[in-house]
Structure formats: C-alpha cells, structure tokens
Write a protein that holds these residues in place. Sequence first.
Motif, PDB file in Angstrom:
ATOM      1  N   GLY A  19      15.607  12.101  61.608  1.00  0.00           N
ATOM      2  CA  GLY A  19      17.058  11.970  61.708  1.00  0.00           C
ATOM      3  C   GLY A  19      17.468  11.035  62.829  1.00  0.00           C
ATOM      4  N   ASN A  20      16.762  11.103  63.957  1.00  0.00           N
ATOM      5  CA  ASN A  20      17.076  10.218  65.069  1.00  0.00           C
ATOM      6  C   ASN A  20      16.746   8.762  64.757  1.00  0.00           C
ATOM      7  OD1 ASN A  20      18.163  12.154  66.770  1.00  0.00           O
ATOM      8  ND2 ASN A  20      16.186  12.680  67.670  1.00  0.00           N
ATOM      9  N   LEU A  21      15.670   8.546  63.997  1.00  0.00           N
ATOM     10  CA  LEU A  21      15.360   7.186  63.560  1.00  0.00           C
ATOM     11  C   LEU A  21      16.501   6.626  62.708  1.00  0.00           C
ATOM     12  CD1 LEU A  21      11.584   7.182  62.489  1.00  0.00           C
ATOM     13  CD2 LEU A  21      12.645   5.837  64.311  1.00  0.00           C
ATOM     14  N   THR A  22      16.969   7.442  61.777  1.00  0.00           N
ATOM     15  CA  THR A  22      18.035   6.987  60.876  1.00  0.00           C
ATOM     16  C   THR A  22      19.313   6.682  61.640  1.00  0.00           C
ATOM     17  OG1 THR A  22      17.102   8.306  59.058  1.00  0.00           O
ATOM     18  CG2 THR A  22      19.387   7.586  58.832  1.00  0.00           C
ATOM     19  N   VAL A  23      19.744   7.625  62.466  1.00  0.00           N
ATOM     20  CA  VAL A  23      20.998   7.449  63.206  1.00  0.00           C
ATOM     21  C   VAL A  23      20.892   6.304  64.216  1.00  0.00           C
ATOM     22  CG1 VAL A  23      22.580   8.553  64.836  1.00  0.00           C
ATOM     23  CG2 VAL A  23      21.750   9.818  62.854  1.00  0.00           C
ATOM     24  N   TYR A  91      21.407   9.705  52.173  1.00  0.00           N
ATOM     25  CA  TYR A  91      20.304   8.964  51.558  1.00  0.00           C
ATOM     26  C   TYR A  91      20.569   8.666  50.081  1.00  0.00           C
ATOM     27  CZ  TYR A  91      15.661   7.961  49.682  1.00  0.00           C
ATOM     28  OH  TYR A  91      14.591   7.383  49.025  1.00  0.00           O
ATOM     29  N   THR A  92      20.895   9.700  49.320  1.00  0.00           N
ATOM     30  CA  THR A  92      21.051   9.492  47.880  1.00  0.00           C
ATOM     31  C   THR A  92      22.346   8.779  47.513  1.00  0.00           C
ATOM     32  OG1 THR A  92      22.026  11.694  47.600  1.00  0.00           O
ATOM     33  CG2 THR A  92      19.648  11.505  47.329  1.00  0.00           C
ATOM     34  N   GLY A  93      23.403   8.982  48.303  1.00  0.00           N
ATOM     35  CA  GLY A  93      24.690   8.389  47.957  1.00  0.00           C
ATOM     36  C   GLY A  93      24.950   7.017  48.527  1.00  0.00           C
ATOM     37  N   TYR A  94      24.326   6.700  49.682  1.00  0.00           N
ATOM     38  CA  TYR A  94      24.688   5.463  50.378  1.00  0.00           C
ATOM     39  C   TYR A  94      23.511   4.543  50.698  1.00  0.00           C
ATOM     40  CZ  TYR A  94      29.045   8.012  51.078  1.00  0.00           C
ATOM     41  OH  TYR A  94      30.203   8.719  50.874  1.00  0.00           O
ATOM     42  N   LEU A  95      22.281   5.038  50.639  1.00  0.00           N
ATOM     43  CA  LEU A  95      21.144   4.231  51.065  1.00  0.00           C
ATOM     44  C   LEU A  95      20.141   3.968  49.945  1.00  0.00           C
ATOM     45  CD1 LEU A  95      20.479   5.988  54.508  1.00  0.00           C
ATOM     46  CD2 LEU A  95      21.824   3.914  54.087  1.00  0.00           C
ATOM     47  N   LYS A  96      19.731   4.991  49.247  1.00  0.00           N
ATOM     48  CA  LYS A  96      18.629   4.893  48.295  1.00  0.00           C
ATOM     49  C   LYS A  96      18.845   3.810  47.240  1.00  0.00           C
ATOM     50  CE  LYS A  96      16.065   7.699  44.929  1.00  0.00           C
ATOM     51  NZ  LYS A  96      15.994   9.029  44.280  1.00  0.00           N
ATOM     52  N   ASP A 103      14.052  -2.768  51.882  1.00  0.00           N
ATOM     53  CA  ASP A 103      12.927  -1.875  52.159  1.00  0.00           C
ATOM     54  C   ASP A 103      12.675  -1.792  53.662  1.00  0.00           C
ATOM     55  OD1 ASP A 103      12.470  -1.178  49.547  1.00  0.00           O
ATOM     56  OD2 ASP A 103      10.892  -2.662  49.214  1.00  0.00           O
ATOM     57  N   ALA A 104      12.840  -2.918  54.360  1.00  0.00           N
ATOM     58  CA  ALA A 104      12.639  -2.914  55.810  1.00  0.00           C
ATOM     59  C   ALA A 104      13.655  -2.009  56.499  1.00  0.00           C
ATOM     60  CB  ALA A 104      12.754  -4.342  56.356  1.00  0.00           C
ATOM     61  N   ASP A 105      14.896  -2.015  56.002  1.00  0.00           N
ATOM     62  CA  ASP A 105      15.913  -1.116  56.547  1.00  0.00           C
ATOM     63  C   ASP A 105      15.489   0.334  56.375  1.00  0.00           C
ATOM     64  OD1 ASP A 105      17.805  -3.112  57.307  1.00  0.00           O
ATOM     65  OD2 ASP A 105      18.581  -3.201  55.273  1.00  0.00           O
ATOM     66  N   LEU A 106      15.072   0.677  55.162  1.00  0.00           N
ATOM     67  CA  LEU A 106      14.697   2.061  54.871  1.00  0.00           C
ATOM     68  C   LEU A 106      13.520   2.517  55.726  1.00  0.00           C
ATOM     69  CD1 LEU A 106      15.059   1.997  50.977  1.00  0.00           C
ATOM     70  CD2 LEU A 106      16.521   3.237  52.582  1.00  0.00           C
ATOM     71  N   LEU A 107      12.515   1.681  55.862  1.00  0.00           N
ATOM     72  CA  LEU A 107      11.355   2.049  56.662  1.00  0.00           C
ATOM     73  C   LEU A 107      11.736   2.225  58.129  1.00  0.00           C
ATOM     74  CD1 LEU A 107       8.643  -0.264  55.064  1.00  0.00           C
ATOM     75  CD2 LEU A 107       8.848   2.218  54.837  1.00  0.00           C
ATOM     76  N   ALA A 108      12.638   1.375  58.620  1.00  0.00           N
ATOM     77  CA  ALA A 108      13.076   1.492  60.012  1.00  0.00           C
ATOM     78  C   ALA A 108      13.861   2.777  60.246  1.00  0.00           C
ATOM     79  CB  ALA A 108      13.933   0.281  60.391  1.00  0.00           C
ATOM     80  N   HIS A 114      12.463   1.474  48.428  1.00  0.00           N
ATOM     81  CA  HIS A 114      13.010   1.554  47.072  1.00  0.00           C
ATOM     82  C   HIS A 114      11.872   1.765  46.074  1.00  0.00           C
ATOM     83  CE1 HIS A 114      17.042   0.393  48.237  1.00  0.00           C
ATOM     84  NE2 HIS A 114      16.592  -0.684  48.841  1.00  0.00           N
ATOM     85  N   SER A 115      12.155   2.533  45.044  1.00  0.00           N
ATOM     86  CA  SER A 115      11.141   2.749  44.016  1.00  0.00           C
ATOM     87  C   SER A 115      10.934   1.463  43.241  1.00  0.00           C
ATOM     88  CB  SER A 115      11.582   3.863  43.062  1.00  0.00           C
ATOM     89  OG  SER A 115      12.725   3.466  42.324  1.00  0.00           O
ATOM     90  N   SER A 116       9.724   1.305  42.699  1.00  0.00           N
ATOM     91  CA  SER A 116       9.407   0.083  41.952  1.00  0.00           C
ATOM     92  C   SER A 116      10.187  -0.005  40.658  1.00  0.00           C
ATOM     93  CB  SER A 116       7.905   0.044  41.643  1.00  0.00           C
ATOM     94  OG  SER A 116       7.515   1.189  40.893  1.00  0.00           O
ATOM     95  N   GLY A 117      10.763   1.138  40.234  1.00  0.00           N
ATOM     96  CA  GLY A 117      11.547   1.123  39.007  1.00  0.00           C
ATOM     97  C   GLY A 117      12.841   0.354  39.120  1.00  0.00           C
ATOM     98  N   GLY A 118      13.303   0.125  40.350  1.00  0.00           N
ATOM     99  CA  GLY A 118      14.493  -0.692  40.527  1.00  0.00           C
ATOM    100  C   GLY A 118      15.775   0.027  40.194  1.00  0.00           C
ATOM    101  N   LYS A 119      16.251   0.836  41.114  1.00  0.00           N
ATOM    102  CA  LYS A 119      17.528   1.507  40.894  1.00  0.00           C
ATOM    103  C   LYS A 119      18.666   0.491  40.887  1.00  0.00           C
ATOM    104  CE  LYS A 119      15.910   5.686  40.807  1.00  0.00           C
ATOM    105  NZ  LYS A 119      15.991   6.540  39.640  1.00  0.00           N
ATOM    106  N   THR A 120      19.675   0.728  40.119  1.00  0.00           N
ATOM    107  CA  THR A 120      20.775  -0.223  39.982  1.00  0.00           C
ATOM    108  C   THR A 120      21.910   0.118  40.929  1.00  0.00           C
ATOM    109  OG1 THR A 120      21.774   1.095  38.210  1.00  0.00           O
ATOM    110  CG2 THR A 120      20.220  -0.639  37.566  1.00  0.00           C
ATOM    111  N   HIS A 121      22.626  -0.924  41.302  1.00  0.00           N
ATOM    112  CA  HIS A 121      23.823  -0.794  42.128  1.00  0.00           C
ATOM    113  C   HIS A 121      24.893  -0.082  41.308  1.00  0.00           C
ATOM    114  CE1 HIS A 121      27.624  -2.115  43.909  1.00  0.00           C
ATOM    115  NE2 HIS A 121      26.965  -2.473  44.992  1.00  0.00           N
ATOM    116  N   PRO A 122      25.612   0.882  41.907  1.00  0.00           N
ATOM    117  CA  PRO A 122      26.709   1.496  41.151  1.00  0.00           C
ATOM    118  C   PRO A 122      27.750   0.440  40.827  1.00  0.00           C
ATOM    119  CG  PRO A 122      26.832   2.106  43.469  1.00  0.00           C
ATOM    120  CD  PRO A 122      25.516   1.425  43.283  1.00  0.00           C
ATOM    121  N   SER A 123      28.234   0.440  39.609  1.00  0.00           N
ATOM    122  CA  SER A 123      29.187  -0.593  39.217  1.00  0.00           C
ATOM    123  C   SER A 123      30.530  -0.373  39.896  1.00  0.00           C
ATOM    124  CB  SER A 123      29.377  -0.578  37.695  1.00  0.00           C
ATOM    125  OG  SER A 123      29.843   0.689  37.262  1.00  0.00           O
TER     126      SER A 123
END
Length: 228
Positions: A19-23, A91-96, A103-108, A114-123
């Motif tokens: 949590g501290n890493l994320t914040v 995570y699920t609503g704003y980042l994933k 990917d670098a943002d998420l790891l940091a 991001h999954s290799s399946g490629g989630k789509t941007h909400p329209s």
Amino acid sequence: MSARLDWLPSNHELLYNQGNLTVGYLTPAILDRIGIAGSSLAWYGSDFIPRHDIFNASFEDWLNPAERTVTKTAGLMVSKKDFVKVYRQLYTGYLKNNPLVSDADLLAMGLPKHSSGGKTHPSRPDTVIVATTDTSKPAIVTVHYRDINKNGTAKPKGVHGAELKWSVLDAPPKDWSQLINSSFDTHTPLELVFSGDQRGKTLYFAMRWENTVGEKGPWSEIYSVIIP
C-alpha cells in the motif's frame, strides 16, 4: 486458486508495504498523467487515502509484539478490511485497465503488470441522462436519473457515476457553462439541499455520465424546477 485477488496479500506487513508503494508512487503529477481527475481524484483523496492512513496507523500501533493487545488486533482487522475494500476499487477501477497506466507504473506501485490478454479502455459515455425531480421536502430537490436507453436505474457499462451541474438563476441559462455548481453521485437519486431564503427560486441543472477514468459523456437537457 484462492477466491481473493492474487495481487492482494493477506499478510498484514506485506499489505502495509505494498500500500505504501502504491500511495508513494501516486504523486499529483502521476495522478494527472494517468487521468485520475475530477470526481475520481476526489474519491482518491476523500475515500482511499484516509482508509490507507488509518490502516497504516493501526498496523504500526499493533506491530510491536510486546505492546500488542486484543483491542489493537481488533482495530487492525477493522482498518485492514476497510482499506482492502478501497484498494481493490483503486486497482480494478482506475489502474488495472487504464491505458494511461504502463506496466512500469504498475510494477512501481507493487502491482501486477497488465495481462497479456489486453484489457480494453472503458469507452467514453455516449448516451444521455434523463431526470425527474421530487419536491415533496421543503428546501430539498431530489433528482432521480437514468440512462435514456434504459428503463431501470442501471448505469451504462464502464460508467462510475453522474455529474450534476446546477445554478439558481433569475433567467434560463443559454449554455451549460452557466451552471457553475457541481455535484457527483454514483447511484440515483441525488439530493440538493438549499437554504430557506432560496425557496421559491428557480434551480437549473443538467447531468452527464462519467466513466471510471474520468471521461465524461454528453450533457442532458437543462432542467428547471422551483425550489420547494
């Protein structure tokens, strides 16, 4: 596989560290770059951050075994439950699935790539809100709203909530820019509360959908109602 999300550690200390890493990573500049603004930024500041801080304080108070009590442990579990709820939402609503988050943002942030399946941007929302008002309570205007294409109260896919802009004016506005006050709601209805000296005046308002990354849809018509 466990029913809980794999990215979310159950261990108190691991959750505290993650949590501290994320914040720590989500500085104002980063939040702006990844599109967390407006009502999304307000949620982050008023819902997520306080619960993160309370969990941190509870964990630090509980950490020393020599000073650990049943009361401290109970307090930690309550604050952890509250934090886990908003951490999952972040995570699920704003980042994933946010295409502005690399990917670098998420790891940091201590989060999985991001999954290799490629989630789509909400329209971006493209439908209009229709609204009705209830003036049965003195000095309160209750706004019921729904999507123009739906009979029930379900929001369009990918939509987080509805923005309502309003003003109390002496004459009908010619443009939505004249509606200078803003409210946000995630589930109909929305209540606007006024002072006694505003009763009898005319409220003008309009609404539009907003998705989970802060993108807004088209405005509704500008509605008017007498403040009861």
